[in-house]
Write an enzyme that holds these catalytic residues in place. Structure first.
Site, PDB file in Angstrom:
ATOM      1  N   GLU A   1       0.828  -1.208   0.000  1.00 44.03           N
ATOM      2  CA  GLU A   1       0.000   0.000   0.000  1.00 44.03           C
ATOM      3  C   GLU A   1       0.863   1.259   0.000  1.00 44.03           C
ATOM      4  OE1 GLU A   1      -3.754  -1.974   2.425  1.00 44.03           O
ATOM      5  OE2 GLU A   1      -2.131  -1.056   3.571  1.00 44.03           O
TER       6      GLU A   1
ATOM      7  N   GLU B   1     -11.280  -3.562  -2.824  1.00 39.73           N
ATOM      8  CA  GLU B   1     -11.106  -4.886  -2.226  1.00 39.73           C
ATOM      9  C   GLU B   1     -11.859  -4.899  -0.904  1.00 39.73           C
ATOM     10  OE1 GLU B   1      -6.946  -5.386  -1.473  1.00 39.73           O
ATOM     11  OE2 GLU B   1      -6.411  -5.469  -3.603  1.00 39.73           O
TER      12      GLU B   1
END
EC number: 3.2.1.2
Length: 503
Positions: A184, A378
């Protein structure tokens, strides 16, 4: 009618297990994965996502790449007729939520840290985090003559060269570029491996010598050579009001605090910009979409200081949009944004965490759409229940189906975390199949939806001032319906119980 309805179709991908390739870079689960891919195909799934671990492929030494195990996996995906999203995983597996296997970054890279531990992100107490290299070494030639950015670029170039067959065949459609821990774009501000527990605010992670020197130079240039990095922002498991930095009228609202937060978040944006520019050069002309992942930091969202977001590097406040700035940077590279926690409801969160995942999803998706991006999502935690699927469906098409053409907004894709035998059994599988059908607007699987054009070269570099104009004014998010208009019926007979599984 079907032609018009097709514009409502949202692609569904499933994340492969973290250890689909073993810790010694072998693919030993061929029969098991083949059988699982068959069931995914039967469920109508569009494709799969996979971590392509730097620590495995370049584990033996600088530029000693070994792609053989991944080629075997990709062959099976290709045979199954599924599309593939490949993550350039420049981080360690192990130390975050759901990590069931330990895959460190390459040993020869970690060996550099034996004599120069400042190559790793460091908190104020001096604890190093070996999950990912600090962005402070992006341009430092410390790794057998290469900078961190050069290592990432070389890895991606080798991937393109070795996976040409799958790129040319249209199997690989998405390259997600890892930009931090867990893949991330963030700082490792809430590491479970160092004792962080939810809903701790986390810590600023910029105390390696490279970032510290960068901050001191920036402060001096701004006419404040006396300014230091924060010493009043607390520790991982503090609450905001326990700290001088985040409390009401705290440091974060002062000139010094704002300067630091701008520097900290801008460094992250520049880090992403730099590596995406390299990725764009590597994959230029390929029919792939570049993407990055943004973390869903939903705790402390409902307080003015947004402490947990700030420590992660997202300078997001009630009057400042910390996600639209990232989205604007992505427009330069024709890249998309992948967000998480699409399954979460506010009502499922504890009051003490001041958590608001639904509002956060609304804000981030709106920021991406306002900048004209493709936005994907997600789930954060493994779920098999209709409540979670219906929340995802609502977020996938916030204003529902449009029978006459494209909906007002829709996700470009959704990736389900994660493939397991549990997902593919009994009622879980039946419910998942129904979910996929609803994401496809009841049209069945169609591989022709949303074709990917050849990647164009990044636009000229965007001055940080232009990127930061996206932060203010902070606009209201686009409206989202409370519930989806194409719900999955709940067959689980568990009342209001929420089924949560490890990812």
């Amino acid at each position: 009618m079907a032609g018009n309805m097709l514009a409502n179709y949202v692609q569904v991908y499933v994340m492969l297990p973290l250890d689909v390739v073993s810790v010694d870079n072998k693919f030993e689960k061929g029969d098991e994965i083949r059988a699982q891919l068959k069931k995914l195909t039967e469920a109508g799934v569009d494709g799969v996502m996979i971590d392509v671990w730097w620590g495995l492929v370049e584990g033996k030494g600088p530029k000693a790449y070994d792609w053989s195990a991944y080629k075997q996996v990709f062959d099976l995906v290709h045979e199954a007729g599924l599309k593939l999203q490949a993550i350039m995983s420049f981080h360690q597996c192990g130390g975050n939520v759901g990590d069931v296997v330990n895959i460190p970054i390459p040993q020869w890279v970690r060996d550099v840290g034996a004599t120069d531990p400042d190559i790793f992100y460091t908190n104020r107490g001096g604890t190093r985090n070996i999950e990912y290299l600090t962005l402070g070494v992006d341009d430092q030639p410390l790794f057998h003559g290469r900078t961190a950015v050069q290592m990432y670029a070389d890895y991606m170039a080798s991937f393109r060269e070795n996976m040409k067959k799958f790129l040319d065949a249209g199997t690989i459609v998405d390259i997600e570029v890892g930009l931090g821990p867990a893949g991330e774009m963030r700082y490792p501000s809430y590491p479970q491996s160092q004792g962080w527990v939810f809903p701790g605010i986390g810590e600023f992670i910029c105390y390696d010598k490279y970032l510290e020197a960068d901050f001191k130079a920036a402060a001096a240039k701004a006419g404040h050579p006396e300014w230091e990095l924060p010493d009043d922002a607390g520790e991982y498991n503090d609450t905001p009001e326990k700290t001088q930095f985040f409390k009401d009228n705290g440091t974060y609202l002062t000139e010094k605090g704002k300067f630091f937060l701008s520097w900290y978040s801008n460094k992250l944006i520049k880090h992403g910009d730099k590596i995406l520019d390299e990725a764009n050069k590597v994959f230029l002309g390929c029919r792939v979409q570049l993407a990055i992942k943004i973390s869903g930091i939903h705790w402390w969202y409902r307080v003015p200081n947004h402490a947990a977001e700030l420590t992660a590097g997202y300078y997001n406040l009630d009057d400042r949009d910390g996600y639209r700035t990232i989205a604007r940077m992505l427009t330069r590279h024709h890249a998309s944004m992948n967000f998480t926690c699409a399954e979460m409801r506010d009502s499922e969160q504890s009051e003490e965490a001041k958590s608001a995942p639904e509002e956060l999803v609304q804000q981030v998706l709106s920021a991406g759409w306002r900048e004209g991006l493709h936005v994907a999502c997600e789930n954060a935690l493994g779920r098999y229940d209709a409540t979670a699927y219906n929340t995802i469906l609502r977020n996938a098409r916030p204003k529902g189906i449009n029978k006459n053409g494209p909906p007002e907004h829709k996700l470009f894709g959704f990736t389900y975390l994660r493939l397991s035998n549990e997902l593919l059994e009994g009622q879980n599988y039946a419910t998942f199949q129904t979910f996929v059908e609803k994401m496809h607007a009841n049209l069945g699987h169609d591989p022709s939806v949303d074709p990917v054009a050849p990647l164009e070269r990044s636009k000229p570099e965007m001055p940080i001032e232009m990127i930061l104009k996206a932060a203010q004014p902070k606009l209201e998010p686009f409206p989202f319906d409370k519930n989806t208009d194409l719900p999955v019926k709940d067959h689980t007979d568990v009342g209001d119980e929420v089924l949560v599984a490890p990812v």
